[in-house]
Design a protein around this motif. Structure first.
Motif, mmCIF file in Angstrom:
data_model
loop_
_atom_site.group_PDB
_atom_site.id
_atom_site.type_symbol
_atom_site.label_atom_id
_atom_site.label_comp_id
_atom_site.label_asym_id
_atom_site.label_seq_id
_atom_site.Cartn_x
_atom_site.Cartn_y
_atom_site.Cartn_z
ATOM 1 N N ARG A 73 8.376 2.160 -0.374
ATOM 2 C CA ARG A 73 9.829 2.130 -0.236
ATOM 3 C C ARG A 73 10.187 2.960 0.992
ATOM 4 N N THR A 74 11.186 2.465 1.719
ATOM 5 C CA THR A 74 11.607 3.181 2.922
ATOM 6 C C THR A 74 13.127 3.193 2.997
ATOM 7 N N ASN A 75 13.644 4.204 3.641
ATOM 8 C CA ASN A 75 15.086 4.253 3.913
ATOM 9 C C ASN A 75 15.391 3.668 5.282
ATOM 10 N N ALA A 76 14.356 3.432 6.065
ATOM 11 C CA ALA A 76 14.520 2.907 7.426
ATOM 12 C C ALA A 76 14.301 1.393 7.398
ATOM 13 N N HIS A 77 15.271 0.660 7.891
ATOM 14 C CA HIS A 77 15.151 -0.795 7.936
ATOM 15 C C HIS A 77 15.440 -1.335 9.335
ATOM 16 N N ALA A 78 15.305 -0.480 10.323
ATOM 17 C CA ALA A 78 15.545 -0.879 11.705
ATOM 18 C C ALA A 78 14.320 -1.602 12.259
ATOM 19 N N PRO A 79 14.532 -2.485 13.232
ATOM 20 C CA PRO A 79 13.413 -3.219 13.825
ATOM 21 C C PRO A 79 12.331 -2.309 14.410
ATOM 22 N N ASP A 80 12.708 -1.170 14.991
ATOM 23 C CA ASP A 80 11.695 -0.288 15.575
ATOM 24 C C ASP A 80 10.811 0.342 14.495
ATOM 25 N N TRP A 81 11.382 0.658 13.311
ATOM 26 C CA TRP A 81 10.566 1.181 12.214
ATOM 27 C C TRP A 81 9.580 0.110 11.746
ATOM 28 N N LEU A 82 10.069 -1.122 11.587
ATOM 29 C CA LEU A 82 9.211 -2.216 11.143
ATOM 30 C C LEU A 82 8.073 -2.440 12.139
ATOM 31 N N GLU A 83 8.350 -2.369 13.411
ATOM 32 C CA GLU A 83 7.297 -2.535 14.423
ATOM 33 C C GLU A 83 6.279 -1.404 14.326
ATOM 34 N N GLN A 84 6.742 -0.184 14.129
ATOM 35 C CA GLN A 84 5.842 0.964 13.976
ATOM 36 C C GLN A 84 4.979 0.797 12.720
ATOM 37 N N PHE A 85 5.592 0.388 11.612
ATOM 38 C CA PHE A 85 4.874 0.161 10.359
ATOM 39 C C PHE A 85 3.850 -0.966 10.515
ATOM 40 N N SER A 86 4.263 -2.054 11.153
ATOM 41 C CA SER A 86 3.369 -3.190 11.366
ATOM 42 C C SER A 86 2.161 -2.794 12.213
ATOM 43 N N ARG A 87 2.415 -2.079 13.293
ATOM 44 C CA ARG A 87 1.337 -1.626 14.172
ATOM 45 C C ARG A 87 0.370 -0.712 13.412
ATOM 46 N N ALA A 88 0.932 0.214 12.628
ATOM 47 C CA ALA A 88 0.102 1.166 11.884
ATOM 48 C C ALA A 88 -0.777 0.448 10.862
ATOM 49 N N VAL A 130 3.623 6.707 10.103
ATOM 50 C CA VAL A 130 4.953 6.129 9.948
ATOM 51 C C VAL A 130 5.684 6.833 8.801
ATOM 52 N N PRO A 131 6.961 7.173 8.994
ATOM 53 C CA PRO A 131 7.708 7.828 7.917
ATOM 54 C C PRO A 131 8.013 6.837 6.778
ATOM 55 N N ILE A 132 7.669 7.254 5.561
ATOM 56 C CA ILE A 132 7.868 6.425 4.375
ATOM 57 C C ILE A 132 8.591 7.262 3.329
ATOM 58 N N SER A 133 9.576 6.669 2.647
ATOM 59 C CA SER A 133 10.339 7.394 1.625
ATOM 60 C C SER A 133 9.530 7.614 0.361
ATOM 61 N N ASP A 134 8.802 6.576 -0.082
ATOM 62 C CA ASP A 134 8.072 6.679 -1.342
ATOM 63 C C ASP A 134 6.866 5.750 -1.309
ATOM 64 N N VAL A 135 5.757 6.259 -1.792
ATOM 65 C CA VAL A 135 4.546 5.458 -1.939
ATOM 66 C C VAL A 135 4.042 5.656 -3.359
ATOM 67 N N SER A 136 3.842 4.569 -4.064
ATOM 68 C CA SER A 136 3.157 4.657 -5.350
ATOM 69 C C SER A 136 2.015 3.654 -5.311
ATOM 70 N N ALA A 137 1.002 3.940 -6.087
ATOM 71 C CA ALA A 137 -0.195 3.103 -6.029
ATOM 72 C C ALA A 137 -0.622 2.687 -7.429
ATOM 73 N N SER A 138 -1.157 1.477 -7.498
ATOM 74 C CA SER A 138 -1.796 0.981 -8.714
ATOM 75 C C SER A 138 -3.210 0.569 -8.336
ATOM 76 N N PHE A 139 -4.155 0.962 -9.186
ATOM 77 C CA PHE A 139 -5.559 0.700 -8.920
ATOM 78 C C PHE A 139 -6.054 -0.399 -9.849
ATOM 79 N N VAL A 140 -6.788 -1.329 -9.290
ATOM 80 C CA VAL A 140 -7.297 -2.462 -10.045
ATOM 81 C C VAL A 140 -8.453 -1.997 -10.935
ATOM 82 N N MET A 141 -8.316 -2.258 -12.226
ATOM 83 C CA MET A 141 -9.379 -1.910 -13.174
ATOM 84 C C MET A 141 -10.354 -3.069 -13.350
#
Length: 152
Positions: A73-88, A130-141
């Protein structure tokens, strides 16, 4: 969308199961000559239906036994954030899928790592890039079904 006939569908089904089979074997399976198969495959490649041919590897045998889904989840929805996230995410080989989502999630990441420590390295690397508001993870059993075959 490309219009496919029954022979195209049979060729694609066969290639999804085993892209290494010879044109002779493929032709026998779909009741077409070797050259007829070759022409159809070239046409399907030209139309972009066949995007590539790959070798599928067993992640467990390569030491990548942990499959993780990361909900972003992110609070940033600008095109430059998306490009940074995509590149990362494109630059991190452990990440094998990234999807922009509807609903409560913004992005879903699928990754393959060796273990929890390896996941933590992936997580730390991502949040440094890249700045991210929230990360949660689920692991495949247990992987009940995993396929690359599309329904034809």
């Amino acid at each position: 969308m490309v219009t496919l006939d029954d022979i195209d569908r049979r060729i694609l089904g066969e290639l999804q199961r085993d892209a290494t089979q010879s044109l002779e074997v493929l032709g026998q399976a779909v009741h077409l000559s070797r050259n007829g198969c070759w022409r159809r495959i070239r046409a399907l490649e030209g139309a972009g239906v066949i995007k590539g041919r790959v070798t599928l590897l067993d992640p467990v045998k390569l030491g990548l036994s942990l499959c993780v889904f990361m909900m972003i989840r992110t609070n940033a929805h600008a095109p430059d954030w998306l490009e940074q996230f995509s590149r990362a995410t494109r630059g991190m080989p452990e990440i094998i899928g990234v999807y922009r989502m509807t609903g409560d999630l913004d992005y879903l990441i699928r990754a393959r790592v060796a273990d929890m420590a390896d996941y933590d390295r992936l997580y730390q690397h991502l949040i440094r890039k890249v700045p991210i508001s929230d990360v949660s993870a689920s692991f495949v059993m247990e992987e009940i079904k995993e396929t690359t075959e599309l329904p034809l």
